[in-house]
Design an enzyme around this catalytic site. Sequence first.
Site, PDB file in Angstrom:
ATOM      1  CB  VAL A 178      -0.709  -0.039   1.149  1.00 60.37           C
ATOM      2  CG1 VAL A 178      -1.959  -1.210   1.362  1.00 60.37           C
ATOM      3  CG2 VAL A 178      -0.054  -0.181   2.132  1.00 60.37           C
ATOM      4  CB  SER A 179       1.609   4.558  -1.769  1.00 64.43           C
ATOM      5  OG  SER A 179      -0.539   4.234  -2.223  1.00 64.43           O
ATOM      6  CB  THR A 180       1.393   7.527   2.237  1.00 64.72           C
ATOM      7  OG1 THR A 180       2.610   7.137   2.559  1.00 64.72           O
ATOM      8  CG2 THR A 180       1.278   7.822   3.837  1.00 64.72           C
TER       9      THR A 180
END
Length: 481
Positions: free
Chosen positions: A9-11
């Site tokens: 997951v990206s931020t």
Amino acid sequence: MRAALYIRVSTEEQSKEGYSLAAQKEKCSKFIESQPDWDLVKIYADPGVSAKDLKRPGVQQMLEDIKKGFFDVIVVYRLDRLVRRVLDLHNLLDDFEKNNVKFKSVTEVFDTTTAMGKFFITIVGAMAEWERDNLSERVSMGMEQIVREGKWKGGEVGYGHMWDRNDKVFVVVEEEAKYIQMMYQWSIEGDGDITIAHKLNEMGITTRQGNWWTNTAVGRILRNPKNYGTSKRGVRTHKQDSFLVDDVYPPIVSKETYDESMRVRKNRFRFSGRNVKNDFIYSGVLACSRCGSTFKGNRTTAPKTGTEYKFYVCNNRPEKKCDCPSISEKLVEDKFIPNLRQAIDDLSNVDIDLDDGNREIEEQKQFVSKELQKIKERRKKWQYAWANEAISDEDFSDRTAEESRKEKHYLSVLDKLERNKGESLPASSVVEVKKLIDNWKILNDQEKKQLLRSLVNRIVVDIDKSRQIDDRLKIKEIIFN
């Protein structure tokens, strides 16, 4: 078949439904359970990491394990969890094929064992890259418009200006602006970035962060067009040249001053980046052992003969901050060349890579490398604990983020150690310098100064007036670039 999971997951996606690490893990695990004779053997995770490239801890560990034959198939929730660039996709597929590893997506139908399947996954990968570039383009256009409107786009406001949050405008920081004006004046007078940095440091002036000035910091400020009121912005998505937007910042210097400084800089760097404005060979290089300041060149004329002589005075002498006597250029010349020749001979007779300074650097590098290895091992432990539900999703994300922060710090330290290693004069340069010293007498003053500044950072001297004139000057140290 041994199966492994890769989840990411990206931020900005941490809180989105269906994209959390736990959700990806659950769906991928159920998919593996539904396949006959498939066993989950390992989980790779990159929480809060962008897929802009393959330089991700989870991906790198996965690639290492692929070569060791730890699993037969890698499973992802969606292709864009693993990769977003077509080139990266091709490289991964090539690694998979070489090591007999299959690739499966839970939500997309891919079969990498056939030519048509490979073609289809490439098309999907191209669409993912297009989506990412499209987003980047929209962000870039938005940032461009912010700059054109004279608004703050966030981040650090450069030295000399601040953002007034109340009035929503940039304002001049008068104390910093005063020093910027001094930098431009010194630059126009012919001082290089290193000399300007030394002058600021000698005056006790620091950067906004409280650090001492370096030539890099000085050069960055002098080249920044914001100092005459213009903002520079690059549109990297389109690979276009940077564009300039006028009247964004209140000017600190005039456009004419800025242009003149750039013209002088260009002329100075025309020859090996070390051109000079005058014929004072040792100006800015000769340094006082008593106060640490540099010497400035000057001239005097003998009243009877009219003969002109050049001499050097410590910069702190006129303000009575130093009592070091002035010294003639002839005496410096007579003393410097033999000392330089001896210093070069000394350097050529030692193993530079084994000196104490570099030995200490090697020891520090070993320590940092061990810490990086510990981080890598702890990552494996957190991944294993999380995969076996020994720690929560939140705890796993926090610990992984902490390890990433430590890794970034140690990699920065390692980079600095690499750059600091071997600051002594390289052996290949020693030979060239010897040749140049042999021809020193046939060079003119400009050529001597260019040579000197390309080789030497400081010549630390002291003067003892109680001795005979020919023996007054003592060269205490020659510091090479």
